[in-house]
Design a protein around this motif. Structure first.
Motif, short mmCIF file in Angstrom:
data_model
loop_
_atom_site.label_atom_id
_atom_site.label_comp_id
_atom_site.label_asym_id
_atom_site.label_seq_id
_atom_site.Cartn_x
_atom_site.Cartn_y
_atom_site.Cartn_z
N LEU A 132 0.72 -1.29 -0.16
CA LEU A 132 0.05 0.17 -0.08
C LEU A 132 0.64 1.06 0.67
CD1 LEU A 132 -3.15 1.30 0.02
CD2 LEU A 132 -2.59 0.98 3.07
N ARG A 133 1.03 2.24 -0.89
CA ARG A 133 1.62 3.41 -1.33
C ARG A 133 0.74 4.16 -0.02
NH1 ARG A 133 4.34 6.07 -6.16
NH2 ARG A 133 5.55 7.39 -5.22
N ILE A 134 1.51 4.94 0.74
CA ILE A 134 1.03 6.68 1.00
C ILE A 134 1.53 7.31 1.01
CG2 ILE A 134 1.32 6.73 4.04
CD1 ILE A 134 0.23 4.03 3.57
N ASN A 135 0.70 8.11 1.06
CA ASN A 135 0.81 9.49 0.82
C ASN A 135 0.61 10.30 2.67
OD1 ASN A 135 1.22 12.40 0.30
ND2 ASN A 135 -0.29 12.94 -0.28
N ALA A 136 2.35 10.59 3.05
CA ALA A 136 2.57 11.16 4.11
C ALA A 136 1.82 12.01 4.59
CB ALA A 136 4.49 11.24 4.09
N GLY A 170 -4.14 -6.40 7.15
CA GLY A 170 -4.95 -7.95 6.18
C GLY A 170 -4.95 -8.74 5.06
N ARG A 171 -5.03 -7.31 4.24
CA ARG A 171 -5.63 -6.78 2.74
C ARG A 171 -3.54 -6.58 1.73
NH1 ARG A 171 -9.21 -3.88 0.84
NH2 ARG A 171 -9.31 -4.44 -0.99
N GLU A 206 1.43 -5.98 9.95
CA GLU A 206 2.35 -7.06 9.98
C GLU A 206 2.77 -7.37 8.46
OE1 GLU A 206 1.62 -11.86 9.73
OE2 GLU A 206 0.88 -11.30 10.86
N LEU A 207 3.60 -7.23 7.63
CA LEU A 207 4.23 -6.27 6.91
C LEU A 207 5.46 -7.95 6.39
CD1 LEU A 207 5.56 -2.93 7.66
CD2 LEU A 207 3.08 -3.48 6.52
N ASN A 408 -15.22 -6.41 -4.05
CA ASN A 408 -15.88 -5.93 -2.79
C ASN A 408 -14.75 -5.69 -1.18
OD1 ASN A 408 -15.39 -8.46 -2.55
ND2 ASN A 408 -17.28 -8.99 -3.12
N ASN A 409 -13.48 -6.10 -1.76
CA ASN A 409 -13.01 -5.78 -0.57
C ASN A 409 -12.30 -7.13 -0.12
OD1 ASN A 409 -12.73 -2.82 -1.44
ND2 ASN A 409 -14.01 -2.48 0.57
N ASN A 410 -12.89 -7.91 -0.65
CA ASN A 410 -12.33 -10.00 -0.06
C ASN A 410 -10.85 -10.02 0.04
OD1 ASN A 410 -14.85 -10.27 -0.10
ND2 ASN A 410 -15.32 -11.28 -1.77
N LYS A 411 -11.09 -10.15 0.52
CA LYS A 411 -9.62 -11.00 1.41
C LYS A 411 -8.57 -11.81 0.33
CE LYS A 411 -8.97 -9.72 6.18
NZ LYS A 411 -8.88 -10.29 7.25
N THR A 412 -7.39 -11.82 -0.08
CA THR A 412 -6.81 -12.37 -0.94
C THR A 412 -5.85 -12.99 -0.41
OG1 THR A 412 -4.75 -10.64 -1.63
CG2 THR A 412 -6.70 -11.03 -3.15
#
Length: 423
Positions: A132-136, A170-171, A206-207, A408-412
């Protein structure tokens, strides 16, 4: 091989890339970074297959942001499992094509982007790893060109992630933070990495991977050597030890990206003076190369002042020149008021340190001039000579294939195994 011989054997304009310098830059950057690490080569800097292939041979992975860069990376020899697909405008078709080519690692720029990746992965019955790319929320002081910390098309605002962490926890298997680019100062580099590391620690996800981006500067179109960051490894290692104690064992694995530092100093552009003339008190040197070959972002006013090296001159008195190319637009101006020895038609000029953001970052299609010849040297001898050509392909008139919609945001089914990082 000097400019005279290049021009005699291959003509002008000519880009010349030195693979010895590419390998040296890669070693220097690896020696600058904490260990263990993963190093991505950003194809946007220079997608030449031999240049990129040399970095693949040095153990680099690759960061790609389009289907064209994906194809270039695969052709250069990067295995698909070594690719990271990034970019704010990935379509469902782009993602599906990357999955079909074997790519499994993506950087998601938003919740909708993450949905598209997950939907495409389910359709292909494969497992992906998503950063996930984060914009500070705050920019880092001292950035020449800030990529985040302000309103931006890049990444998801940190405040939005903090407000609804359940949308992402978790995603995603990692985080991607890229604060700025072309940084020459070690302290500024360290400040951006410190902010990124503290953000990662504060989120508590968790990364398996923390991509700290790059920003490693290099001289562009002016004489000079690669920049040095002698204290960065020890200082950055200490920050990682403080905030992410498991990083030395790949929990998370730490990765970096670079294009400019790895290839910038490997390239030069040799151009010939076509005409010298004076207009209303200003002397123009008209060259056979211009913004269609180097610095096409001149129209956006982002082209720095060039400092060419006169390789062959008449030996006359030095004077200021305005350097222009052959295009039918006043925007085709490289620099004004550059003091050079007396020039005449037929003389050669060299533009140094343009191995990154050179030809493919320019206006190659405008006016239809041929692309420069590209000469690749290794140990001073030419090993590959080619010319990039644009061509038109007829497209059948058919019903467009629909893009894959957001899911629909289901987890992989993310894989929790520890990743291997280059030491």
């Amino acid at each position: 091989m000097n400019a005279d011989e290049i021009a005699r054997r291959f003509g002008t304009p000519a880009y010349v890339y030195d693979l010895t310098e590419v390998r040296a830059a890669c070693r220097a950057l690896r020696d600058t970074l904490p260990r263990p690490h993963r190093l991505y080569y950003s194809l946007k800097a220079n997608p030449h297959p031999v240049v990129a292939g040399t970095l693949a041979g040095q153990g680099c992975h690759a960061e790609v942001s389009s289907t064209g860069e994906l194809a270039a990376a695969l052709a250069a020899g990067f295995p698909p499992e070594h690719l990271l697909m990034t970019g704010p405008g990935k379509t469902g078709a782009d993602i599906a094509g990357a999955l079909a080519a074997g790519v499994r690692r993506f950087s998601a720029e938003s919740a909708a982007d993450l949905d598209r990746i997950e939907t495409a992965a389910r359709a292909a019955a494969v497992t992906t790893e998503c950063l996930l790319r984060i914009n500070a929320d705050q920019p880092v002081p001292g950035m020449g060109l800030a990529m985040t910390g302000t309103a931006s098309q890049f990444g998801t605002d940190l405040s939005a992630v903090l407000a609804a962490p359940e949308r992402f926890r978790g995603r995603v298997t990692g985080l991607h933070l890229y604060m700025g680019t072309n940084i020459a100062d070690e302290d500024t580099l360290l400040r951006q990495y410190e902010q990124s590391i503290t953000i990662a620690a504060a989120l508590g996800f968790e990364l398996s991977e923390l991509d700290l981006g790059g920003g490693f500067g290099a001289p562009y179109s002016v004489p000079g050597d690669r920049y040095a960051f002698p204290g960065l490894r020890s200082r950055l290692s200490a920050l990682l030890d403080q905030h992410l104690a498991g990083w030395r064992h790949g929990r998370p694995g730490v990765s970096f990206e670079s294009g400019r530092y790895l290839t910038g100093t490997c390239g030069r552009l040799i151009t010939r003076v076509v005409d010298v003339k004076t207009s209303k008190g200003k002397t123009y040197a008209v060259l056979d190369s211009g913004v269609h070959h180097l610095g096409g972002m001149a129209g956006l006013r982002r082209l720095p002042r060039l400092q060419p090296r006169p390789h062959v001159g008449t030996g006359g008195d030095a004077q200021p020149y305005t350097l222009v190319g052959p295009l039918c637009t006043p925007l085709d101006t490289w620099a004004q008021g550059v003091t050079l020895p007396g020039l005449a038609a037929g003389d050669l000029l060299e533009i140094p340190n343009v191995g990154a953001y050179g030809l493919t970052a320019s206006l190659l299609a405008f006016l239809g001039h041929p692309a420069p010849v590209e000469v690749v040297l290794d140990d001073g001898e030419p090993v590959h000579v080619s010319r990039l050509a644009l061509h038109r392909t007829e497209v059948p008139v058919t019903t467009p294939t629909p893009t894959i919609p957001a899911g629909n945001n289901n987890k992989t089914n993310n894989n929790d195994k520890t990743k291997e990082y280059a030491r």
